[in-house]
Enzyme design. Structure first.
Site, PDB file in Angstrom:
ATOM      1  N   ASP A 200      24.541  31.555  -2.747  1.00 27.97           N
ATOM      2  CA  ASP A 200      23.167  31.525  -2.236  1.00 27.97           C
ATOM      3  C   ASP A 200      23.032  30.371  -1.241  1.00 27.97           C
ATOM      4  O   ASP A 200      23.868  29.466  -1.232  1.00 27.97           O
ATOM      5  CB  ASP A 200      22.182  31.337  -3.405  1.00 27.97           C
TER       6      ASP A 200
ATOM      7  N   ASP B 266       0.817  -1.230   0.000  1.00 33.21           N
ATOM      8  CA  ASP B 266       0.000   0.000   0.000  1.00 33.21           C
ATOM      9  C   ASP B 266       0.844   1.272   0.000  1.00 33.21           C
ATOM     10  O   ASP B 266       0.317   2.374   0.100  1.00 33.21           O
ATOM     11  CB  ASP B 266      -0.947   0.002   1.212  1.00 33.21           C
ATOM     12  N   GLY B 267       2.174   1.131  -0.089  1.00 28.72           N
ATOM     13  CA  GLY B 267       3.043   2.308  -0.187  1.00 28.72           C
ATOM     14  C   GLY B 267       3.656   2.720   1.137  1.00 28.72           C
ATOM     15  O   GLY B 267       4.561   3.556   1.178  1.00 28.72           O
TER      16      GLY B 267
ATOM     17  N   ASP C 250      20.712  38.511  -3.167  1.00 30.57           N
ATOM     18  CA  ASP C 250      19.711  39.367  -2.501  1.00 30.57           C
ATOM     19  C   ASP C 250      20.251  39.821  -1.152  1.00 30.57           C
ATOM     20  O   ASP C 250      21.257  39.315  -0.657  1.00 30.57           O
ATOM     21  CB  ASP C 250      18.367  38.629  -2.326  1.00 30.57           C
TER      22      ASP C 250
ATOM     23  N   ARG D 131      11.279  27.057   4.554  1.00 26.57           N
ATOM     24  CA  ARG D 131      10.974  28.360   3.959  1.00 26.57           C
ATOM     25  C   ARG D 131       9.638  28.935   4.422  1.00 26.57           C
ATOM     26  O   ARG D 131       9.439  30.131   4.425  1.00 26.57           O
ATOM     27  CB  ARG D 131      11.043  28.269   2.422  1.00 26.57           C
TER      28      ARG D 131
ATOM     29  N   LYS E 136      17.039  42.276  -5.128  1.00 27.79           N
ATOM     30  CA  LYS E 136      16.157  41.269  -5.754  1.00 27.79           C
ATOM     31  C   LYS E 136      14.693  41.598  -5.507  1.00 27.79           C
ATOM     32  O   LYS E 136      14.299  41.898  -4.384  1.00 27.79           O
ATOM     33  CB  LYS E 136      16.476  39.883  -5.177  1.00 27.79           C
TER      34      LYS E 136
ATOM     35  N   ARG F  72      11.089  39.664  -6.089  1.00 21.62           N
ATOM     36  CA  ARG F  72      10.483  38.403  -6.541  1.00 21.62           C
ATOM     37  C   ARG F  72       9.174  38.686  -7.254  1.00 21.62           C
ATOM     38  O   ARG F  72       8.305  39.348  -6.731  1.00 21.62           O
ATOM     39  CB  ARG F  72      10.269  37.456  -5.346  1.00 21.62           C
TER      40      ARG F  72
END
Ligand code: R5P
Length: 291
Positions: free
Chosen positions: A214, A35-36, A162, A92, A185, A187
């Site tokens: 970055d 079933d995963g 940025d 994030r 920067k 967005r």
């Protein structure tokens, strides 16, 4: 210490075990049920030992595997469990941007530390995320690892794409004794950004070898735009460096087409993985263990 390498971080886990003086290293057995659902089993004698589990959490499946591994080593009688999450997914969404949203970073800090005695991670999206942990938590930086590599390469100027990355570029510049600056920067959406040079530059950039630094390369939009902008100002060469190389879809090829070299650390497996954060993580693990 015994080091266990989750499937998202096997190579880095092995490097960390070497940095810990060839600490015993094991890869757990994993499989999927029809079933995963995931099944994991850890081998070896773990009773009474300090166990380090290394697992980046780029996907939801990586998170499930990490939670199962934490429980498995507890069940096996581990004395203390240190969880290393080299790339901490969901970081994030570190605050509620719109009503009705979760603070995803906070909820995963709580879940990751549940069965842990300490947590080590690398370059979180925002430093305040570390404060969500109630257990001892440490953040390594990918900058020293990249700087160790760049010492063997031509570098004239460090650039952050940025203002949010100002500290990173400044730190790298200090380690390499080079000038640095940050681009402006804006967005536009999750895949598009607009970049401009700051009003004044600390040095001439024409003909110089620029390294754009970055924390994360995701769709590649930021680095591609940074490279295009810098090329319009006749720089000599451009390299891109990041801690976490996600390189979604064709990001790596698009970046390669506009830069001379791409570097990433090994928090995630990717084609630009050239610098290792293993020594930096090992150092923090030793600190965590003796705290
Ligand atoms: C933004 O705050 C980050 O530091 C990165 O610049 C960003 O996540 C990179 O994303 P992408 O590669 O999709 O432009």
């Amino acid at each position: 210490m015994h080091v266990i390498g989750g499937s998202a971080s096997t190579s880095l886990a092995e490097r960390i075990s070497r940095e810990l003086g060839n600490a015993p290293f094991a890869i757990p057995f994993t499989k999927r049920f029809p079933d995963g659902e995931m099944y994991v089993r850890v081998g070896g004698r773990l009773e009474g030992e300090d166990i380090v589990i290394v697992q980046s959490t780029r996907t939801d499946q990586d998170l499930v595997e990490l939670f199962l591994l934490e429980d498995a080593v507890k069940e096996a009688g581990a004395m203390r469990v240190f969880v290393v999450v080299p790339y901490f997914g969901y970081a994030r969404q570190d605050r509620r941007f719109f009503p009705g949203e979760p603070v995803s970073a906070r909820t995963f800090c709580r879940h990751v530390e549940l069965d842990a005695d300490g947590v080590v991670t690398v370059d979180l999206h925002s430093p305040q995320t570390l404060k969500n942990f109630t257990k001892p938590a440490y953040e390594a930086s990918g900058i020293p690892a990249i700087a160790r590599l760049l010492r063997e390469r031509p570098v004239d100027v460090l650039v952050s794409p940025d203002r949010g990355g100002t500290d990173r570029a400044r730190r790298m510049a200090q380690l390499l004794d080079k000038p640095w600056f940050a681009l402006e920067k804006k967005r536009i959406d999750s895949e598009h950004v607009e970049l401009t040079l700051p009003d004044s530059l600390p040095t001439r950039i024409e003909g110089k070898h620029i390294i754009v630094v970055d924390d994360v390369i995701s769709t590649g939009g930021t680095i591609v735009e940074a490279a295009k902008l810098l090329k319009r100002h006749q720089v000599g060469a451009i390299s891109a460096a990041c801690t976490h190389g996600l390189f979604l879809r064709d990001a790596f090829e698009r970046i390669k087409a506009v830069t001379d070299e791409v570097f990433s650390t090994d928090t995630l497996g990717n084609p630009a993985e050239k610098a290792s954060v293993a020594p930096d993580i090992a150092q923090l693990l030793l600190r965590a263990a003796s705290a």
